[in-house]
Design a protein around this motif. Sequence first.
Motif, PDB file in Angstrom:
ATOM      1  N   ARG A   1       1.066  -0.929  -0.253  1.00 59.34           N
ATOM      2  CA  ARG A   1       0.076  -0.337  -0.103  1.00 59.34           C
ATOM      3  C   ARG A   1       1.124   1.287  -0.243  1.00 59.34           C
ATOM      4  O   ARG A   1       0.538   2.172  -0.747  1.00 59.34           O
ATOM      5  CB  ARG A   1      -1.160  -0.251   1.185  1.00 59.34           C
ATOM      6  N   PHE A   2       2.059   1.117   1.264  1.00 56.87           N
ATOM      7  CA  PHE A   2       2.774   2.485   0.646  1.00 56.87           C
ATOM      8  C   PHE A   2       3.675   2.459  -0.606  1.00 56.87           C
ATOM      9  O   PHE A   2       3.728   4.266  -0.864  1.00 56.87           O
ATOM     10  CB  PHE A   2       3.895   2.421   2.132  1.00 56.87           C
ATOM     11  N   ILE A   3       3.884   1.558  -1.204  1.00 61.22           N
ATOM     12  CA  ILE A   3       4.413   1.822  -2.333  1.00 61.22           C
ATOM     13  C   ILE A   3       3.080   2.634  -3.735  1.00 61.22           C
ATOM     14  O   ILE A   3       4.301   3.250  -4.419  1.00 61.22           O
ATOM     15  CB  ILE A   3       5.178   0.167  -3.264  1.00 61.22           C
ATOM     16  N   ALA A   4       2.311   2.169  -3.306  1.00 59.97           N
ATOM     17  CA  ALA A   4       1.531   2.020  -4.462  1.00 59.97           C
ATOM     18  C   ALA A   4       1.002   3.755  -4.500  1.00 59.97           C
ATOM     19  O   ALA A   4       0.499   4.284  -5.607  1.00 59.97           O
ATOM     20  CB  ALA A   4      -0.035   1.500  -3.820  1.00 59.97           C
TER      21      ALA A   4
ATOM     22  N   TRP B   1     -10.094   2.344   9.880  1.00 60.20           N
ATOM     23  CA  TRP B   1     -10.525   1.882   8.509  1.00 60.20           C
ATOM     24  C   TRP B   1      -9.561   1.829   8.289  1.00 60.20           C
ATOM     25  O   TRP B   1      -8.293   1.856   7.549  1.00 60.20           O
ATOM     26  CB  TRP B   1     -10.909   3.345   7.421  1.00 60.20           C
ATOM     27  N   PRO B   2      -9.457   0.083   7.792  1.00 56.32           N
ATOM     28  CA  PRO B   2      -8.437  -1.144   7.459  1.00 56.32           C
ATOM     29  C   PRO B   2      -7.513   0.160   6.487  1.00 56.32           C
ATOM     30  O   PRO B   2      -6.316  -0.806   6.367  1.00 56.32           O
ATOM     31  CB  PRO B   2      -8.109  -2.074   7.791  1.00 56.32           C
ATOM     32  N   ASN B   3      -8.159   0.245   5.501  1.00 57.98           N
ATOM     33  CA  ASN B   3      -8.168   0.591   4.152  1.00 57.98           C
ATOM     34  C   ASN B   3      -7.595   2.141   3.744  1.00 57.98           C
ATOM     35  O   ASN B   3      -7.485   2.746   2.821  1.00 57.98           O
ATOM     36  CB  ASN B   3      -8.596  -0.028   2.877  1.00 57.98           C
ATOM     37  N   GLN B   4      -7.692   3.182   4.927  1.00 62.43           N
ATOM     38  CA  GLN B   4      -7.898   4.349   4.584  1.00 62.43           C
ATOM     39  C   GLN B   4      -6.305   4.850   5.096  1.00 62.43           C
ATOM     40  O   GLN B   4      -5.464   4.082   6.262  1.00 62.43           O
ATOM     41  CB  GLN B   4      -8.707   5.078   5.388  1.00 62.43           C
ATOM     42  N   TYR B   5      -5.774   5.380   4.762  1.00 62.51           N
ATOM     43  CA  TYR B   5      -3.914   6.470   4.721  1.00 62.51           C
ATOM     44  C   TYR B   5      -4.178   7.553   5.000  1.00 62.51           C
ATOM     45  O   TYR B   5      -4.841   8.045   4.015  1.00 62.51           O
ATOM     46  CB  TYR B   5      -3.135   5.578   4.148  1.00 62.51           C
ATOM     47  N   SER B   6      -3.720   8.096   5.376  1.00 64.49           N
ATOM     48  CA  SER B   6      -3.254   9.867   5.087  1.00 64.49           C
ATOM     49  C   SER B   6      -1.523  10.318   4.798  1.00 64.49           C
ATOM     50  O   SER B   6      -0.714   9.110   5.154  1.00 64.49           O
ATOM     51  CB  SER B   6      -3.752  10.531   6.278  1.00 64.49           C
TER      52      SER B   6
ATOM     53  N   THR C   1      -3.744  14.693   3.427  1.00 66.78           N
ATOM     54  CA  THR C   1      -5.071  14.451   2.706  1.00 66.78           C
ATOM     55  C   THR C   1      -5.177  12.557   2.767  1.00 66.78           C
ATOM     56  O   THR C   1      -4.399  11.633   2.631  1.00 66.78           O
ATOM     57  CB  THR C   1      -4.437  14.033   0.647  1.00 66.78           C
ATOM     58  N   ASP C   2      -6.650  12.784   2.970  1.00 69.28           N
ATOM     59  CA  ASP C   2      -7.254  11.135   2.937  1.00 69.28           C
ATOM     60  C   ASP C   2      -7.172  10.184   2.117  1.00 69.28           C
ATOM     61  O   ASP C   2      -7.424  10.484   1.033  1.00 69.28           O
ATOM     62  CB  ASP C   2      -8.094  10.200   3.803  1.00 69.28           C
ATOM     63  N   TYR C   3      -6.582   8.521   2.197  1.00 72.24           N
ATOM     64  CA  TYR C   3      -6.456   7.748   0.685  1.00 72.24           C
ATOM     65  C   TYR C   3      -6.334   6.747   1.037  1.00 72.24           C
ATOM     66  O   TYR C   3      -6.855   6.166   2.244  1.00 72.24           O
ATOM     67  CB  TYR C   3      -4.992   8.067  -0.181  1.00 72.24           C
ATOM     68  N   LEU C   4      -7.650   6.194   0.181  1.00 72.92           N
ATOM     69  CA  LEU C   4      -8.319   4.990  -0.021  1.00 72.92           C
ATOM     70  C   LEU C   4      -7.251   3.718  -0.349  1.00 72.92           C
ATOM     71  O   LEU C   4      -6.413   3.979  -1.924  1.00 72.92           O
ATOM     72  CB  LEU C   4      -9.500   4.566  -0.785  1.00 72.92           C
ATOM     73  N   VAL C   5      -6.148   2.642  -0.014  1.00 68.18           N
ATOM     74  CA  VAL C   5      -5.130   1.618  -0.441  1.00 68.18           C
ATOM     75  C   VAL C   5      -5.389  -0.172  -0.299  1.00 68.18           C
ATOM     76  O   VAL C   5      -5.475  -0.038   0.505  1.00 68.18           O
ATOM     77  CB  VAL C   5      -3.769   2.101  -0.128  1.00 68.18           C
ATOM     78  N   GLY C   6      -5.585  -0.146  -1.189  1.00 63.74           N
ATOM     79  CA  GLY C   6      -6.339  -1.460  -1.096  1.00 63.74           C
ATOM     80  C   GLY C   6      -6.170  -2.449  -3.131  1.00 63.74           C
ATOM     81  O   GLY C   6      -6.755  -1.622  -3.666  1.00 63.74           O
ATOM     82  N   THR C   7      -6.226  -3.553  -2.426  1.00 64.11           N
ATOM     83  CA  THR C   7      -6.865  -5.032  -3.309  1.00 64.11           C
ATOM     84  C   THR C   7      -8.719  -4.027  -3.802  1.00 64.11           C
ATOM     85  O   THR C   7      -8.791  -3.558  -2.950  1.00 64.11           O
ATOM     86  CB  THR C   7      -6.462  -6.597  -3.361  1.00 64.11           C
TER      87      THR C   7
ATOM     88  N   ASP D   1     -10.403  -6.448  -4.449  1.00 63.94           N
ATOM     89  CA  ASP D   1     -11.531  -6.960  -3.175  1.00 63.94           C
ATOM     90  C   ASP D   1     -11.465  -6.492  -1.748  1.00 63.94           C
ATOM     91  O   ASP D   1     -12.773  -6.477  -1.308  1.00 63.94           O
ATOM     92  CB  ASP D   1     -11.281  -8.922  -2.918  1.00 63.94           C
ATOM     93  N   GLU D   2     -10.632  -5.627  -1.244  1.00 65.83           N
ATOM     94  CA  GLU D   2     -10.286  -5.493   0.345  1.00 65.83           C
ATOM     95  C   GLU D   2     -11.114  -4.432  -0.110  1.00 65.83           C
ATOM     96  O   GLU D   2     -11.931  -3.338   0.865  1.00 65.83           O
ATOM     97  CB  GLU D   2      -8.779  -5.076   0.565  1.00 65.83           C
ATOM     98  N   LEU D   3     -11.543  -3.627  -0.646  1.00 66.96           N
ATOM     99  CA  LEU D   3     -12.209  -2.252  -0.958  1.00 66.96           C
ATOM    100  C   LEU D   3     -12.943  -2.415  -1.204  1.00 66.96           C
ATOM    101  O   LEU D   3     -14.287  -1.622  -0.721  1.00 66.96           O
ATOM    102  CB  LEU D   3     -12.003  -1.221  -2.259  1.00 66.96           C
ATOM    103  N   THR D   4     -13.902  -3.138  -2.199  1.00 62.18           N
ATOM    104  CA  THR D   4     -14.861  -3.765  -2.466  1.00 62.18           C
ATOM    105  C   THR D   4     -15.690  -4.275  -1.015  1.00 62.18           C
ATOM    106  O   THR D   4     -16.690  -4.031  -0.430  1.00 62.18           O
ATOM    107  CB  THR D   4     -15.437  -4.856  -3.397  1.00 62.18           C
ATOM    108  N   ASP D   5     -15.053  -5.311  -0.818  1.00 62.41           N
ATOM    109  CA  ASP D   5     -15.263  -5.319   1.244  1.00 62.41           C
ATOM    110  C   ASP D   5     -15.659  -4.569   2.494  1.00 62.41           C
ATOM    111  O   ASP D   5     -16.677  -4.111   2.554  1.00 62.41           O
ATOM    112  CB  ASP D   5     -14.916  -6.551   2.038  1.00 62.41           C
ATOM    113  N   ALA D   6     -14.659  -3.218   1.889  1.00 65.94           N
ATOM    114  CA  ALA D   6     -15.007  -1.876   2.441  1.00 65.94           C
ATOM    115  C   ALA D   6     -15.974  -1.164   2.121  1.00 65.94           C
ATOM    116  O   ALA D   6     -17.068  -0.840   3.217  1.00 65.94           O
ATOM    117  CB  ALA D   6     -13.824  -1.385   2.706  1.00 65.94           C
ATOM    118  N   ALA D   7     -16.276  -0.854   0.598  1.00 64.55           N
ATOM    119  CA  ALA D   7     -17.379  -0.421   0.721  1.00 64.55           C
ATOM    120  C   ALA D   7     -19.064  -1.602   0.670  1.00 64.55           C
ATOM    121  O   ALA D   7     -20.190  -0.797   1.316  1.00 64.55           O
ATOM    122  CB  ALA D   7     -17.837  -0.267  -0.360  1.00 64.55           C
ATOM    123  N   ARG D   8     -18.863  -2.539   0.727  1.00 65.36           N
ATOM    124  CA  ARG D   8     -19.798  -3.658   1.370  1.00 65.36           C
ATOM    125  C   ARG D   8     -20.376  -2.977   3.069  1.00 65.36           C
ATOM    126  O   ARG D   8     -21.913  -2.945   3.051  1.00 65.36           O
ATOM    127  CB  ARG D   8     -20.019  -5.254   1.427  1.00 65.36           C
ATOM    128  N   ASN D   9     -18.908  -3.289   3.064  1.00 65.62           N
ATOM    129  CA  ASN D   9     -19.026  -3.001   5.260  1.00 65.62           C
ATOM    130  C   ASN D   9     -19.847  -1.214   5.367  1.00 65.62           C
ATOM    131  O   ASN D   9     -20.668  -1.365   6.026  1.00 65.62           O
ATOM    132  CB  ASN D   9     -17.934  -3.052   5.631  1.00 65.62           C
TER     133      ASN D   9
END
Length: 183
Positions: free
Chosen positions: A69-72, A94-99, A103-109, A111-119
């Motif tokens: 996630r850091f590299i991306a 939020w496990p896939n949110q970084y700053s 500024t805040d960013y969503l970072v993940g695969t 599938d991970e981000l789809t699960d986060a949206a579902r939640n």
Amino acid sequence: MKVGIMVESNQEFNKIAPINFIAEVLCNVDSYNDLHFSQKRHLKEYGYTEETVEQVMELRDCDKDEARRFIALGMFLGCTFGDLDESFEADANWPNQYSAFGTDYLVGTDDELTDAARNYIFDEGCYDDLWRQAVQAQQTELGLEDWLNDVLDNDGWCNILNHYDGKYEEYTVGKDIICVSRT
């Protein structure tokens, strides 16, 4: 310490190059502050290797997921390792949110981000009122759960979670494709 990622020294090039152009040429650097996610090759042509992920894990003392996630995010922002390292923070809630850089960013695969949206849409209840309005306007006959699944399938995670512009970029990091989006 010797690690591999190209150091880009042309400041003018850094200012005008699009941020989706990124790095790779293994070379020796003496400091992690010199690591740069530079603009040498288009991401889709290369991507970072598992070796690079391992190097970031060692330098940041983090696990593989955070290193990817850091590299991306570094590729998305087009910044140096040292600059991002000073600013990069995970959101504890939020496990896939970084700053980074305020500024805040969503970072993940995907599938991970789809699960986060579902939640988000199922657990937070933020779409319940929209469903009620759609039922009242006779725009749907679906029950709440089916309607929420339909929203997720049609809109995708980014339109649900990204309140900035609804867009994201994909980066190949090691074996994974990592998505990065503003929030």
